[in-house]
Design an enzyme around this catalytic site. Structure first.
Site, mmCIF file in Angstrom:
data_model
loop_
_atom_site.group_PDB
_atom_site.id
_atom_site.type_symbol
_atom_site.label_atom_id
_atom_site.label_comp_id
_atom_site.label_asym_id
_atom_site.label_seq_id
_atom_site.Cartn_x
_atom_site.Cartn_y
_atom_site.Cartn_z
ATOM 1 C CG HIS A 1 43.173 33.002 43.181
ATOM 2 N ND1 HIS A 1 42.864 32.533 41.920
ATOM 3 C CD2 HIS A 1 42.443 34.142 43.326
ATOM 4 C CE1 HIS A 1 41.996 33.345 41.343
ATOM 5 N NE2 HIS A 1 41.734 34.327 42.170
ATOM 6 C CG ASP A 2 42.545 37.728 44.321
ATOM 7 O OD1 ASP A 2 43.007 37.354 43.230
ATOM 8 O OD2 ASP A 2 41.357 38.058 44.484
ATOM 9 C CD GLU B 1 40.972 30.415 45.393
ATOM 10 O OE1 GLU B 1 41.475 30.370 44.252
ATOM 11 O OE2 GLU B 1 40.837 31.471 46.025
ATOM 12 C CD GLU C 1 45.220 30.021 41.093
ATOM 13 O OE1 GLU C 1 44.699 29.345 42.008
ATOM 14 O OE2 GLU C 1 44.639 30.983 40.557
#
Length: 356
Positions: free
Chosen positions: A261-262, A290, A321
């Site tokens: 998600h980064d 996640e 996300e």
């Protein structure tokens, strides 16, 4: 057709909602002060109930000058209103007693499972500053953290040991919380793995707990060199420094917790392709821990997935996300055409993906 009175009532309610959101930061600031003052710990040390005077006295014993008990009372009043603490008024007209709740138990510093370091990290001025850049990001693009602090978060961490420590502490405490959910809800998935590499594993808290619970697994903690340089030794775990965009150590399986998600889709696809090279073609798998955004979700953590999506704007270089459809797309392009989503007792889910 709406009557004038109904229209006025609903409009007034709308005004009240905007006032609430306008000062939404007050909740997190009050909560931060409670963590900094260790109020939950003080109440806990008094057997689970303490008066304002007892709380103030313990704060004073910590070396501070005489605390402002009126200021403390007003902060506590809001936190009681938010159900972080409760207050009990004794029948004998004694001083009110403040108690812990299921929420404030997560603020205990010395608890095995605590969110206190994460709360301090996320509410640090350096990490709050990028949130003020959202409108600028909409107008001209770019990276919010860099706009606010002059460089990207990973570069900032590598050059600032104090910030790096704050960041690692925050990640380590959430890792413990999520790890508990993984160990409880993913026992079967870990039972047939001989070796496991934790990509972006930080200081090794996740992989060490997995190996402790599953001694048959050879654990590899893999992260940037400046991160693993501060990692303690763990039985059954080796630390390897490197860059996941270049190569990932070989293992039977790869686990990544709150890594994908980064990053934006293209970067995630690069990471997945490197994961595919690192695992066996048969029986290899990637375990992605996640959030899965559910637009109409009503679960206890579903609302936070939307908040975390904005957190990715604030603190990452294109991270986000994703919904299940978005996960499916990057998994297929990364070489993982099959997957299943496994719910565990934690904020994120597990996406188990297979190369064939």
């Amino acid at each position: 057709m709406e009557t004038k009175e109904v229209a006025e009532t609903t409009l007034l309610q709308g005004q009240a909602e905007i006032w609430k959101f306008m000062f939404g930061f007050a909740d997190s600031m009050a909560l931060k002060s409670a963590v900094e003052l260790r109020i939950a710990d003080i109440i806990h040390s008094h057997g689970g109930a303490a008066t304002l005077s007892q709380i103030a006295s313990t704060i004073n014993n910590g070396g501070s000058p005489s605390p402002d008990i009126n200021c403390l009372a007003r902060i506590m009043r809001l936190l009681v209103r938010r159900d972080i603490f409760t207050v009990h008024h004794p029948s004998d007209s004694g001083d009110p007693l403040y108690n812990l709740t299921d929420s404030s138990k997560w603020l205990l510093h010395d608890s095995e499972l605590t969110l206190a370091p994460m709360l301090l990290m996320e509410n640090h001025p350096l990490l709050m500053a990028p949130w003020h850049c959202f409108s600028q990001c909409v107008k001209e693009g770019g990276i919010a953290f860099k706009k606010a602090n002059g460089c990207e978060i990973w570069d900032f961490a590598s050059a600032n040991p104090e910030f790096n420590s704050l960041f690692n502490d925050g990640m380590a405490c959430t890792s413990k919380v999520v790890t508990r959910g993984i160990l409880l809800g993913y026992k079967e998935g870990l039972s047939r793995i001989g070796s496991l590499v934790d990509v972006g594993g930080g200081t090794g808290s996740l992989i060490s707990e997995i190996v402790k619970a599953n001694p048959h697994i050879k654990g590899i903690n893999f992260d940037l060199p400046h991160v693993v340089s501060t990692a303690p030794e763990y039985r059954g775990v080796c630390h390897i420094g490197g860059d996941m965009f270049h190569a990932i150590p070989n293992a039977d399986a790869v686990i990544m917790k709150w890594i994908m998600h980064d990053w934006g889709d293209e970067d995630c696809i690069k990471i997945l392709r490197n994961c595919k090279k690192a695992i066996p073609r048969e029986n290899g798998k990637v375990i992605i821990v996640e959030c899965v955004v559910k637009p109409d979700g009503r679960g206890p953590f579903d609302d936070m997935a939307f908040v975390f999506d904005l957190l990715m704007i604030a603190h990452t270089s294109g991270g986000k996300e994703r919904t299940e459809l978005e996960w499916k797309k990057i998994l297929e392009e990364g070489g993982f055409p099959r997957y299943k989503i496994i719910t565990v007792p934690a904020f994120p889910s597990i996406i188990e993906a297979y190369p064939e």
